[in-house]
Design a protein around this motif. Sequence first.
Motif, PDB file in Angstrom:
ATOM      1  N   THR A  59      42.460  66.126  95.406  1.00  0.00           N
ATOM      2  CA  THR A  59      43.901  66.322  95.564  1.00  0.00           C
ATOM      3  C   THR A  59      44.195  67.025  96.881  1.00  0.00           C
ATOM      4  O   THR A  59      45.132  66.649  97.596  1.00  0.00           O
ATOM      5  N   VAL A  60      43.395  68.015  97.223  1.00  0.00           N
ATOM      6  CA  VAL A  60      43.558  68.714  98.506  1.00  0.00           C
ATOM      7  C   VAL A  60      43.387  67.716  99.650  1.00  0.00           C
ATOM      8  O   VAL A  60      44.199  67.675 100.584  1.00  0.00           O
ATOM      9  N   LYS A  61      42.359  66.887  99.592  1.00  0.00           N
ATOM     10  CA  LYS A  61      42.120  65.900 100.642  1.00  0.00           C
ATOM     11  C   LYS A  61      43.279  64.913 100.745  1.00  0.00           C
ATOM     12  O   LYS A  61      43.652  64.509 101.856  1.00  0.00           O
ATOM     13  N   HIS A  62      43.854  64.550  99.615  1.00  0.00           N
ATOM     14  CA  HIS A  62      45.019  63.658  99.622  1.00  0.00           C
ATOM     15  C   HIS A  62      46.190  64.317 100.357  1.00  0.00           C
ATOM     16  O   HIS A  62      46.831  63.699 101.204  1.00  0.00           O
ATOM     17  N   HIS A  63      46.444  65.588 100.047  1.00  0.00           N
ATOM     18  CA  HIS A  63      47.523  66.315 100.723  1.00  0.00           C
ATOM     19  C   HIS A  63      47.237  66.438 102.226  1.00  0.00           C
ATOM     20  O   HIS A  63      48.153  66.303 103.047  1.00  0.00           O
ATOM     21  N   LEU A  64      45.983  66.683 102.582  1.00  0.00           N
ATOM     22  CA  LEU A  64      45.624  66.789 104.000  1.00  0.00           C
ATOM     23  C   LEU A  64      45.887  65.476 104.732  1.00  0.00           C
ATOM     24  O   LEU A  64      46.438  65.480 105.839  1.00  0.00           O
ATOM     25  N   ARG A  65      45.511  64.357 104.124  1.00  0.00           N
ATOM     26  CA  ARG A  65      45.777  63.061 104.760  1.00  0.00           C
ATOM     27  C   ARG A  65      47.278  62.862 104.971  1.00  0.00           C
ATOM     28  O   ARG A  65      47.707  62.367 106.014  1.00  0.00           O
ATOM     29  N   ASN A  66      48.075  63.251 103.977  1.00  0.00           N
ATOM     30  CA  ASN A  66      49.528  63.130 104.118  1.00  0.00           C
ATOM     31  C   ASN A  66      50.057  64.011 105.248  1.00  0.00           C
ATOM     32  O   ASN A  66      50.909  63.587 106.035  1.00  0.00           O
ATOM     33  N   ILE A  67      49.561  65.218 105.329  1.00  0.00           N
ATOM     34  CA  ILE A  67      49.979  66.147 106.391  1.00  0.00           C
ATOM     35  C   ILE A  67      49.609  65.581 107.756  1.00  0.00           C
ATOM     36  O   ILE A  67      50.435  65.546 108.670  1.00  0.00           O
ATOM     37  N   TYR A  68      48.367  65.132 107.897  1.00  0.00           N
ATOM     38  CA  TYR A  68      47.916  64.565 109.169  1.00  0.00           C
ATOM     39  C   TYR A  68      48.791  63.386 109.568  1.00  0.00           C
ATOM     40  O   TYR A  68      49.177  63.248 110.729  1.00  0.00           O
TER      41      TYR A  68
END
Length: 87
Positions: A59-68
């Motif tokens: 979930t953290v990685k998903h949020h990071l991809r969205n932020i990037y």
Amino acid sequence: MMDTNLSSWNPRGDTGRMGSLAMPVTEPLTPREREVLDCLSRKMMDKEIADSLKVSINTVKHHLRNIYSKFGVGNRRRAVEFYLARV
């Protein structure tokens, strides 16, 4: 908290993960994305963020991809630089 009206900012021609020029932010961050970004700015690793927010690492990685994607950057360092320039 962070100003979510970031539509006019363009990060000095930095390239994203796909190698394309960074695009201006077109949509604001979600409240959870802002929490993840705040954790990043405190130099927390993915596992620490996941534990702190009580979510999975995926979930953290998903949020990071969205932020990037929203910031037009390709890594956490650039995301934090973008974030700190706006607060």
